[in-house]
Design a protein around this motif. Structure first.
Motif, PDB file in Angstrom:
ATOM      1  N   LEU A 248      13.025 -16.985  -0.984  1.00 52.86           N
ATOM      2  CA  LEU A 248      12.793 -15.818  -1.839  1.00 52.86           C
ATOM      3  C   LEU A 248      12.527 -16.246  -3.278  1.00 52.86           C
ATOM      4  N   ALA A 249      13.319 -17.183  -3.777  1.00 55.69           N
ATOM      5  CA  ALA A 249      13.133 -17.666  -5.149  1.00 55.69           C
ATOM      6  C   ALA A 249      11.808 -18.410  -5.292  1.00 55.69           C
ATOM      7  N   ALA A 250      11.450 -19.216  -4.284  1.00 53.51           N
ATOM      8  CA  ALA A 250      10.195 -19.963  -4.342  1.00 53.51           C
ATOM      9  C   ALA A 250       9.001 -19.011  -4.402  1.00 53.51           C
ATOM     10  N   TYR A 251       9.051 -17.940  -3.620  1.00 49.59           N
ATOM     11  CA  TYR A 251       7.953 -16.978  -3.660  1.00 49.59           C
ATOM     12  C   TYR A 251       7.928 -16.253  -5.010  1.00 49.59           C
ATOM     13  N   GLY A 252       9.110 -15.964  -5.557  1.00 46.35           N
ATOM     14  CA  GLY A 252       9.165 -15.342  -6.877  1.00 46.35           C
ATOM     15  C   GLY A 252       8.534 -16.212  -7.944  1.00 46.35           C
TER      16      GLY A 252
END
Length: 332
Positions: A57-61
């Motif tokens: 989730l953080a990587a996509y953010g």
């Protein structure tokens, strides 16, 4: 705005941390949806699964914040450039071994230890594995191998910085020419959106093989340690300015030439800058020539920006710095 978050303490903390990587507007518009998906995905998951989902989730953010998603222009450029970058890295790594095999043989004769064999044989073997991985569309392997190349390159560059008794700018610059393309290439491959990377096909395989040959040729032409300068300053300037102008075509929505420019520039940028500085005998001698060139490049970028603008906020290239709708996002 109050977001729906999981009630469990650890997942809630992980979710809040991951959402900080998204732009504020994106969090306001889709924060509740992301929280709901995260809660469903991690409902009965262990700590490792929660950490993995939070990382994804953080990587996509971070991709959304940098404008490197599948719906952004930058993402499409990098995905199209990825086979060319990976192939060029493989070709660049093979050139020293192919062009100077006799030196490798002498090295093994002088010191037939296992360490010497490993250090001599590993680079061409890794390069061949990279070529096979990109031709067959194994992108996880491509990224892992390119990361290994980048770490090895940084180790070589660090040696050039710390081993000499005094700091040698010439030696560091010469080492960066041969090492930094692998670092930059690994970053470009990591930044390319996975969902847009091409699957194995005759077309993508042929493009990768052509890039292996092209990357090898570019490196062979530059002759890192040749003090006779087989290429004049004008050629190094062309190897720098030409692909840079191609990358500017992204400002007009031209994805293919921009991808070619990114791929070539990743291999020639450091060699071009260092050899222009070397032939110009220092920064101050190059500055009178560099200043007008930089002004012309800025003017070209502004002109392409204005010509390419239109058709709504941000023009056709509005997604370059984050114009992403986020459609199709899955936390799975």
């Amino acid at each position: 705005m109050t977001m729906t978050t999981p009630t469990m303490g650890a997942p809630s903390t992980a979710l809040r941390a991951a959402l900080q990587f998204y732009p504020p507007r994106y969090r306001r518009e889709r924060g509740e949806e992301l929280a709901a998906v995260f809660a469903d995905t991690t409902a009965e998951a262990g700590r490792s699964a929660v950490a993995r989902e939070a990382f994804d989730l953080a990587a996509y953010g971070l991709r959304v914040r940098l404008g490197l998603t599948g719906s952004s222009l930058a993402g499409r450029v990098l995905a199209l450039a990825a086979p060319m970058v990976a192939g060029a890295l493989a070709g660049a790594a093979l050139v020293p071994w192919v062009s100077d095999a006799e030196r490798a043989a002498r090295r093994l004769t002088w010191d037939p230890s296992y360490t010497t064999y490993a250090l001599t044989i590993a680079p061409p073997v890794i390069a061949l594995l990279l070529a096979v991985a990109v031709v067959t569309g194994r992108w996880t392997a491509v990224r892992v191998i390119s990361l290994l190349q980048a770490v090895s390159a940084l180790f070589v560059l660090a040696q050039a910085v710390v081993l000499p008794p005094e700091f040698d700018l010439w030696g560091v610059g010469d080492s960066s020419v041969a090492t930094m393309p692998f670092v930059l290439g690994a970053l470009l491959l990591a930044a390319a959106p996975t969902e847009l990377l091409p699957r194995a096909s005759w077309r993508s395989g042929g493009l990768a093989l052509a890039s292996v040959l092209g990357g090898g040729l570019l490196v062979a032409l530059q002759h890192w340690g040749d003090s006779t300068f087989p290429l004049d300053m004008q050629w190094f300037a062309a190897l720098l300015i030409g692909p840079l102008l191609l990358t500017f075509t992204a400002l007009r929505g031209r994805v293919l030439p921009a991808a070619v420019g990114v791929a070539v520039l990743s291999l020639t940028m450091f060699a071009g800058l260092f050899n222009i500085w070397r032939e110009g005998r220092g920064f101050w001698h190059v500055l009178p020539m560099a200043a007008p060139v930089l002004l012309l490049l800025v003017a070209a970028a502004v002109a392409m920006r204005r010509i390419g603008a239109g058709g709504g906020p941000g023009g056709r290239f509005g997604g370059w710095f984050g114009g992403d709708s986020g459609k199709g996002r899955s936390l799975a």
